[in-house]
Write a protein that holds these residues in place. Structure first.
Motif, PDB file in Angstrom:
ATOM      1  N   SER A 123      87.547  49.634  33.451  1.00  0.00           N
ATOM      2  CA  SER A 123      86.797  50.407  34.451  1.00  0.00           C
ATOM      3  C   SER A 123      87.456  50.360  35.824  1.00  0.00           C
ATOM      4  O   SER A 123      86.973  50.995  36.764  1.00  0.00           O
ATOM      5  CB  SER A 123      85.359  49.894  34.544  1.00  0.00           C
ATOM      6  OG  SER A 123      85.320  48.603  35.150  1.00  0.00           O
ATOM      7  N   GLY A 124      88.556  49.609  35.963  1.00  0.00           N
ATOM      8  CA  GLY A 124      89.291  49.583  37.222  1.00  0.00           C
ATOM      9  C   GLY A 124      89.000  48.409  38.127  1.00  0.00           C
ATOM     10  O   GLY A 124      89.449  48.393  39.278  1.00  0.00           O
ATOM     11  N   MET A 125      88.273  47.407  37.637  1.00  0.00           N
ATOM     12  CA  MET A 125      88.023  46.216  38.440  1.00  0.00           C
ATOM     13  C   MET A 125      89.325  45.465  38.685  1.00  0.00           C
ATOM     14  O   MET A 125      90.115  45.270  37.765  1.00  0.00           O
ATOM     15  CB  MET A 125      87.030  45.301  37.712  1.00  0.00           C
ATOM     16  CG  MET A 125      86.814  43.935  38.357  1.00  0.00           C
ATOM     17  SD  MET A 125      85.891  44.019  39.903  1.00  0.00           S
ATOM     18  CE  MET A 125      84.236  44.418  39.298  1.00  0.00           C
ATOM     19  N   THR A 126      89.579  45.081  39.920  1.00  0.00           N
ATOM     20  CA  THR A 126      90.756  44.276  40.235  1.00  0.00           C
ATOM     21  C   THR A 126      90.473  42.838  39.831  1.00  0.00           C
ATOM     22  O   THR A 126      89.490  42.246  40.282  1.00  0.00           O
ATOM     23  CB  THR A 126      91.099  44.355  41.729  1.00  0.00           C
ATOM     24  OG1 THR A 126      91.183  45.729  42.129  1.00  0.00           O
ATOM     25  CG2 THR A 126      92.425  43.671  42.010  1.00  0.00           C
ATOM     26  N   MET A 127      91.344  42.270  38.987  1.00  0.00           N
ATOM     27  CA  MET A 127      91.071  40.974  38.384  1.00  0.00           C
ATOM     28  C   MET A 127      92.302  40.082  38.419  1.00  0.00           C
ATOM     29  O   MET A 127      93.417  40.544  38.180  1.00  0.00           O
ATOM     30  CB  MET A 127      90.630  41.167  36.920  1.00  0.00           C
ATOM     31  CG  MET A 127      89.365  41.984  36.767  1.00  0.00           C
ATOM     32  SD  MET A 127      89.102  42.637  35.073  1.00  0.00           S
ATOM     33  CE  MET A 127      89.170  41.153  34.090  1.00  0.00           C
ATOM     34  N   LEU A 128      92.076  38.804  38.710  1.00  0.00           N
ATOM     35  CA  LEU A 128      93.093  37.772  38.578  1.00  0.00           C
ATOM     36  C   LEU A 128      92.535  36.777  37.574  1.00  0.00           C
ATOM     37  O   LEU A 128      91.522  36.125  37.834  1.00  0.00           O
ATOM     38  CB  LEU A 128      93.363  37.115  39.928  1.00  0.00           C
ATOM     39  CG  LEU A 128      94.568  36.176  40.053  1.00  0.00           C
ATOM     40  CD1 LEU A 128      95.856  36.884  39.671  1.00  0.00           C
ATOM     41  CD2 LEU A 128      94.662  35.613  41.466  1.00  0.00           C
ATOM     42  N   VAL A 129      93.173  36.691  36.405  1.00  0.00           N
ATOM     43  CA  VAL A 129      92.586  36.006  35.252  1.00  0.00           C
ATOM     44  C   VAL A 129      93.494  34.868  34.793  1.00  0.00           C
ATOM     45  O   VAL A 129      94.638  35.099  34.389  1.00  0.00           O
ATOM     46  CB  VAL A 129      92.385  36.991  34.076  1.00  0.00           C
ATOM     47  CG1 VAL A 129      91.725  36.283  32.894  1.00  0.00           C
ATOM     48  CG2 VAL A 129      91.576  38.203  34.511  1.00  0.00           C
ATOM     49  N   VAL A 130      92.992  33.636  34.866  1.00  0.00           N
ATOM     50  CA  VAL A 130      93.678  32.497  34.248  1.00  0.00           C
ATOM     51  C   VAL A 130      93.148  32.370  32.829  1.00  0.00           C
ATOM     52  O   VAL A 130      91.938  32.238  32.621  1.00  0.00           O
ATOM     53  CB  VAL A 130      93.423  31.196  35.036  1.00  0.00           C
ATOM     54  CG1 VAL A 130      93.934  29.987  34.260  1.00  0.00           C
ATOM     55  CG2 VAL A 130      94.088  31.264  36.405  1.00  0.00           C
ATOM     56  N   SER A 131      94.043  32.436  31.844  1.00  0.00           N
ATOM     57  CA  SER A 131      93.575  32.440  30.463  1.00  0.00           C
ATOM     58  C   SER A 131      94.652  31.943  29.514  1.00  0.00           C
ATOM     59  O   SER A 131      95.844  32.141  29.743  1.00  0.00           O
ATOM     60  CB  SER A 131      93.159  33.860  30.048  1.00  0.00           C
ATOM     61  OG  SER A 131      92.692  33.880  28.716  1.00  0.00           O
ATOM     62  N   HIS A 132      94.191  31.273  28.435  1.00  0.00           N
ATOM     63  CA  HIS A 132      95.053  30.935  27.311  1.00  0.00           C
ATOM     64  C   HIS A 132      94.780  31.841  26.110  1.00  0.00           C
ATOM     65  O   HIS A 132      95.327  31.610  25.026  1.00  0.00           O
ATOM     66  CB  HIS A 132      94.857  29.471  26.902  1.00  0.00           C
ATOM     67  CG  HIS A 132      95.600  28.507  27.782  1.00  0.00           C
ATOM     68  ND1 HIS A 132      94.963  27.684  28.674  1.00  0.00           N
ATOM     69  CD2 HIS A 132      96.923  28.261  27.914  1.00  0.00           C
ATOM     70  CE1 HIS A 132      95.867  26.958  29.316  1.00  0.00           C
ATOM     71  NE2 HIS A 132      97.060  27.292  28.871  1.00  0.00           N
ATOM     72  N   GLU A 133      93.921  32.849  26.289  1.00  0.00           N
ATOM     73  CA  GLU A 133      93.641  33.811  25.225  1.00  0.00           C
ATOM     74  C   GLU A 133      94.765  34.852  25.229  1.00  0.00           C
ATOM     75  O   GLU A 133      94.683  35.903  25.845  1.00  0.00           O
ATOM     76  CB  GLU A 133      92.281  34.468  25.442  1.00  0.00           C
ATOM     77  CG  GLU A 133      91.116  33.505  25.436  1.00  0.00           C
ATOM     78  CD  GLU A 133      90.861  32.901  24.052  1.00  0.00           C
ATOM     79  OE1 GLU A 133      91.346  33.480  23.049  1.00  0.00           O
ATOM     80  OE2 GLU A 133      90.192  31.858  23.978  1.00  0.00           O
ATOM     81  N   MET A 134      95.849  34.544  24.518  1.00  0.00           N
ATOM     82  CA  MET A 134      97.076  35.300  24.688  1.00  0.00           C
ATOM     83  C   MET A 134      97.007  36.724  24.121  1.00  0.00           C
ATOM     84  O   MET A 134      97.690  37.617  24.620  1.00  0.00           O
ATOM     85  CB  MET A 134      98.241  34.536  24.064  1.00  0.00           C
ATOM     86  CG  MET A 134      98.445  33.158  24.695  1.00  0.00           C
ATOM     87  SD  MET A 134      98.676  33.218  26.500  1.00  0.00           S
ATOM     88  CE  MET A 134     100.297  33.954  26.587  1.00  0.00           C
ATOM     89  N   LEU A 135      96.212  36.943  23.104  1.00  0.00           N
ATOM     90  CA  LEU A 135      96.059  38.312  22.616  1.00  0.00           C
ATOM     91  C   LEU A 135      95.323  39.169  23.651  1.00  0.00           C
ATOM     92  O   LEU A 135      95.644  40.345  23.841  1.00  0.00           O
ATOM     93  CB  LEU A 135      95.323  38.328  21.276  1.00  0.00           C
ATOM     94  CG  LEU A 135      96.112  37.739  20.099  1.00  0.00           C
ATOM     95  CD1 LEU A 135      95.274  37.793  18.822  1.00  0.00           C
ATOM     96  CD2 LEU A 135      97.428  38.481  19.895  1.00  0.00           C
ATOM     97  N   PHE A 136      94.337  38.576  24.331  1.00  0.00           N
ATOM     98  CA  PHE A 136      93.657  39.275  25.424  1.00  0.00           C
ATOM     99  C   PHE A 136      94.653  39.593  26.537  1.00  0.00           C
ATOM    100  O   PHE A 136      94.690  40.707  27.066  1.00  0.00           O
ATOM    101  CB  PHE A 136      92.520  38.404  25.954  1.00  0.00           C
ATOM    102  CG  PHE A 136      91.859  38.947  27.191  1.00  0.00           C
ATOM    103  CD1 PHE A 136      90.873  39.905  27.100  1.00  0.00           C
ATOM    104  CD2 PHE A 136      92.227  38.493  28.451  1.00  0.00           C
ATOM    105  CE1 PHE A 136      90.254  40.403  28.238  1.00  0.00           C
ATOM    106  CE2 PHE A 136      91.631  38.981  29.597  1.00  0.00           C
ATOM    107  CZ  PHE A 136      90.645  39.947  29.487  1.00  0.00           C
ATOM    108  N   VAL A 137      95.479  38.601  26.889  1.00  0.00           N
ATOM    109  CA  VAL A 137      96.495  38.808  27.915  1.00  0.00           C
ATOM    110  C   VAL A 137      97.429  39.952  27.518  1.00  0.00           C
ATOM    111  O   VAL A 137      97.736  40.842  28.311  1.00  0.00           O
ATOM    112  CB  VAL A 137      97.294  37.503  28.147  1.00  0.00           C
ATOM    113  CG1 VAL A 137      98.525  37.763  29.016  1.00  0.00           C
ATOM    114  CG2 VAL A 137      96.399  36.441  28.787  1.00  0.00           C
ATOM    115  N   ARG A 138      97.873  39.940  26.272  1.00  0.00           N
ATOM    116  CA  ARG A 138      98.788  40.975  25.803  1.00  0.00           C
ATOM    117  C   ARG A 138      98.165  42.363  25.857  1.00  0.00           C
ATOM    118  O   ARG A 138      98.809  43.337  26.270  1.00  0.00           O
ATOM    119  CB  ARG A 138      99.211  40.668  24.362  1.00  0.00           C
ATOM    120  CG  ARG A 138     100.216  41.657  23.779  1.00  0.00           C
ATOM    121  CD  ARG A 138     100.347  41.495  22.277  1.00  0.00           C
ATOM    122  NE  ARG A 138      99.121  41.904  21.575  1.00  0.00           N
ATOM    123  CZ  ARG A 138      98.936  41.805  20.268  1.00  0.00           C
ATOM    124  NH1 ARG A 138      99.879  41.284  19.506  1.00  0.00           N
ATOM    125  NH2 ARG A 138      97.803  42.206  19.708  1.00  0.00           N
TER     126      ARG A 138
END
Length: 265
Positions: A206-221
């Motif tokens: 939806s266009g939200m500006t996000m800075l995400v710390v994560s180990h969920e690598m499929l989500f990151v990809r």
């Protein structure tokens, strides 16, 4: 610089030469980072690399000794006055924090308040909305995160995934300019992770500006527009998910990705 980075959107967040020490331990070693408006930037790296500390500096939960962080052009936390770096008053810092939503590993919901009340509290006290308007906005976000039928439930009546979705709804209902997510699925049972990541995916799309710390690598990809790899308190590499996850340049990043064997063959 890759074409993807060269075509980055207008900047919303800029971080320049920000270090952070805890006594003798240097946790951040001069961080420089830009986040464009509408970007979902994922920060990856081993535990102790400085990821959470970076987010806490952006949200002013940690003071930073030198350097500068700007949100939408406005310096966060400090001003230069007569050549000296001066911390802002608490009222000014609270105003700035209201534009930076943050969701933590722990849900941090008020146990004596319903899901609806947890969301409306900040809207009434910080955003100064009328009760009716605050309730309307809270109901909208509860529906958006799939919990419209849990509005009157207390945290103890909700699963961990549901509590985290309420925490996300509470943060985004404040209409922040920037959302920070710090390993928000790490405290959840595996079967509950997907429902939280689905909400975050929806926000990113939806266009939200996000800075995400994560180990969920499929989500990151699949969701991040850009990935930042931190190691030893520094940003070692950054680029598109395809560039970083499939074509690591450094041995440190290659070794880190090796922990997720099979995901990025």
């Amino acid at each position: 610089m890759s074409a993807a980075l060269a075509a980055a959107p207008p900047l919303l967040l800029t971080i320049r030469d920000v270090p952070k020490r805890f006594d003798a331990i240097e946790v951040l070693k001069g961080i420089d980072l830009d986040v464009g408006r509408g970007e979902a930037v994922a920060v990856i790296g081993s535990s102790g690399s400085g990821k959470t500390t970076l987010l806490r500096c952006v949200n002013l939960l940690e003071e930073y000794e030198v350097g500068e962080i700007r949100l939408d052009g406005e310096p966060i936390g400090y001003r230069l006055r007569d050549g000296r770096r001066v911390k802002l008053r608490e009222g000014e810092i609270a105003r700035q924090r209201a534009d930076i939503g943050m969701v933590f590993q722990s849900f941090n919901l008020f146990p004596h308040m319903t899901a609806l009340e947890n969301i409306t509290l900040g809207l009434i006290r910080v955003r100064k909305l009328a009760v009716k308007e605050a309730r309307g906005r809270a109901c909208h976000w509860l529906e958006r995160v799939g919990l419209a039928d849990r509005a009157t439930h207390y945290p103890y009546q909700l699963s961990g995934g549901q509590q985290q979705r309420v925490a996300i709804a509470r943060a985004v209902a404040m209409a922040p300019k920037l959302m920070l997510f710090d390993e928000v699925t790490s405290a959840l049972d595996p079967e509950l992770v997907g429902e939280v990541l689905a909400v975050m995916r929806d926000l990113a799309e939806s266009g939200m500006t996000m800075l995400v710390v994560s180990h969920e690598m499929l989500f990151v990809r699949d969701v991040a527009s850009r990935v930042v790899f931190m190691d030893g308190g520094r940003i070692q590499e950054q680029g598109t998910p395809k560039e970083l996850l499939y074509q690591p340049k450094s041995e440190r990043l290659a070794a880190f990705l090796g922990r997720f064997q099979g995901l990025f063959g």
